[in-house]
Design a protein around this motif. Structure first.
Motif, PDB file in Angstrom:
ATOM      1  N   TRP A 155      -7.082  -1.027  -5.290  1.00  0.00           N
ATOM      2  CA  TRP A 155      -8.210  -0.216  -4.877  1.00  0.00           C
ATOM      3  C   TRP A 155      -7.722   0.850  -3.904  1.00  0.00           C
ATOM      4  O   TRP A 155      -6.663   0.730  -3.298  1.00  0.00           O
ATOM      5  N   THR A 156      -8.514   1.906  -3.776  1.00  0.00           N
ATOM      6  CA  THR A 156      -8.176   3.004  -2.869  1.00  0.00           C
ATOM      7  C   THR A 156      -9.273   3.156  -1.823  1.00  0.00           C
ATOM      8  O   THR A 156     -10.455   3.184  -2.159  1.00  0.00           O
ATOM      9  N   GLU A 157      -8.869   3.219  -0.574  1.00  0.00           N
ATOM     10  CA  GLU A 157      -9.833   3.477   0.495  1.00  0.00           C
ATOM     11  C   GLU A 157      -9.439   4.755   1.214  1.00  0.00           C
ATOM     12  O   GLU A 157      -8.262   5.102   1.294  1.00  0.00           O
ATOM     13  N   LYS A 158     -10.436   5.452   1.715  1.00  0.00           N
ATOM     14  CA  LYS A 158     -10.201   6.660   2.497  1.00  0.00           C
ATOM     15  C   LYS A 158     -10.424   6.313   3.958  1.00  0.00           C
ATOM     16  O   LYS A 158     -11.461   5.772   4.315  1.00  0.00           O
ATOM     17  N   ARG A 168     -14.192   4.394   7.217  1.00  0.00           N
ATOM     18  CA  ARG A 168     -13.417   3.887   6.084  1.00  0.00           C
ATOM     19  C   ARG A 168     -14.375   3.773   4.913  1.00  0.00           C
ATOM     20  O   ARG A 168     -15.525   3.363   5.054  1.00  0.00           O
ATOM     21  N   SER A 169     -13.925   4.189   3.733  1.00  0.00           N
ATOM     22  CA  SER A 169     -14.797   4.145   2.568  1.00  0.00           C
ATOM     23  C   SER A 169     -14.013   3.737   1.328  1.00  0.00           C
ATOM     24  O   SER A 169     -12.829   4.019   1.197  1.00  0.00           O
ATOM     25  N   VAL A 170     -14.704   3.025   0.455  1.00  0.00           N
ATOM     26  CA  VAL A 170     -14.174   2.648  -0.849  1.00  0.00           C
ATOM     27  C   VAL A 170     -15.252   2.996  -1.855  1.00  0.00           C
ATOM     28  O   VAL A 170     -16.338   2.416  -1.844  1.00  0.00           O
ATOM     29  N   ASP A 213      -5.842   8.965   2.075  1.00  0.00           N
ATOM     30  CA  ASP A 213      -6.097   7.856   1.156  1.00  0.00           C
ATOM     31  C   ASP A 213      -5.072   6.755   1.359  1.00  0.00           C
ATOM     32  O   ASP A 213      -3.898   7.032   1.638  1.00  0.00           O
ATOM     33  N   TYR A 266       0.824  -1.196   0.000  1.00  0.00           N
ATOM     34  CA  TYR A 266       0.000   0.000   0.000  1.00  0.00           C
ATOM     35  C   TYR A 266       0.865   1.257   0.000  1.00  0.00           C
ATOM     36  O   TYR A 266       2.040   1.232   0.357  1.00  0.00           O
ATOM     37  N   LYS A 292      -3.811   3.582  -0.854  1.00  0.00           N
ATOM     38  CA  LYS A 292      -3.880   2.887  -2.138  1.00  0.00           C
ATOM     39  C   LYS A 292      -3.306   1.487  -1.963  1.00  0.00           C
ATOM     40  O   LYS A 292      -2.138   1.325  -1.639  1.00  0.00           O
ATOM     41  N   TRP A 322     -19.243   2.858   2.455  1.00  0.00           N
ATOM     42  CA  TRP A 322     -18.544   3.380   3.625  1.00  0.00           C
ATOM     43  C   TRP A 322     -19.054   2.735   4.907  1.00  0.00           C
ATOM     44  O   TRP A 322     -20.152   2.202   4.955  1.00  0.00           O
TER      45      TRP A 322
END
Length: 203
Positions: free
Chosen positions: A163-166, A179-181, A153, A134, A155, A185
């Motif tokens: 994929w990228t999650e926040k 956490r969201s993708v 973010d 990541y 990655k 979320w």
């Protein structure tokens, strides 16, 4: 044998332990946030435990809302996950990389609740073999559920998937708030402590 260490949850309601403070007056380090949250929210540090949660599907929808109970019994690499909802009772057992399921039972898999007790640990793969690679973006200040937060973010790359999650962490404590993708979320609130670990009582 699984000891009866009980953790209760609601909507999905849970608990995770520990807290570390992060100064608000300087730029947060994303890796430090990730590591600190993992340290306090990794329930495997408890050894064996049982987590129970009240689950509500389609909350607020008068025609489709359903409520039930999720029970996760875990002893290191052995786990038993049971979902009772709408008159059905589904059970899955997992040991190391093997899963024992009834093919006709699909609710657990569709609900995404099989690994539910790892959701608020942002680095639950950290101690597992073959964790993903990541890259972390720069942290910026934000707000989640009325709490000051540091967000960035992450990655991820695993085999051929990317994929990228926040991720957003409480600015005062080392806990994951959101956490969201993409458009999907999860938010984690009402953390409580058991031993040295913390878990959210509502997800």
């Amino acid at each position: 044998m699984i000891s009866r260490r009980i953790i209760t949850g609601v909507l999905v309601t849970l608990a995770v332990l520990g807290s570390c403070s992060i100064a608000n007056d300087k730029q947060a380090d994303p890796q430090q946030l990730l590591d600190a949250a993992h340290k306090v929210s990794d329930l495997s540090r408890l050894g064996s435990y049982v987590l129970t949660a009240r689950v509500v599907l389609n909350p607020g929808d008068s025609k489709r809302e359903q409520a039930g109970t999720l029970t996760i019994s875990r002893d290191r690499e052995l786990s038993r996950v049971e979902l009772k909802i709408n008159g059905t009772d589904e059970v899955q057992i997992h040991r190391n990389h093997a899963s024992y399921i009834v093919p006709s039972q699909r609710m657990l898999a569709a609900s995404g609740l099989i690994g539910f007790d790892k959701n608020w640990d942002p680095a639950h793969w950290k101690d597992m073999e073959g964790g993903e690679d990541y890259k972390l973006g720069k942290a910026h200040a934000g707000t989640v559920g009325g709490h000051g937060a540091w967000c960035f973010d992450k990655k991820n790359t695993y085999i051929k998937s990317a994929w990228t999650e926040k991720l957003c962490f409480d600015a005062a404590r080392s806990i994951l708030l959101r956490r969201s993708v993409g458009k999907s979320w999860k938010e984690f609130t009402d953390y409580t402590q058991v031993g040295a670990q913390e878990y959210p009582q509502k997800v």
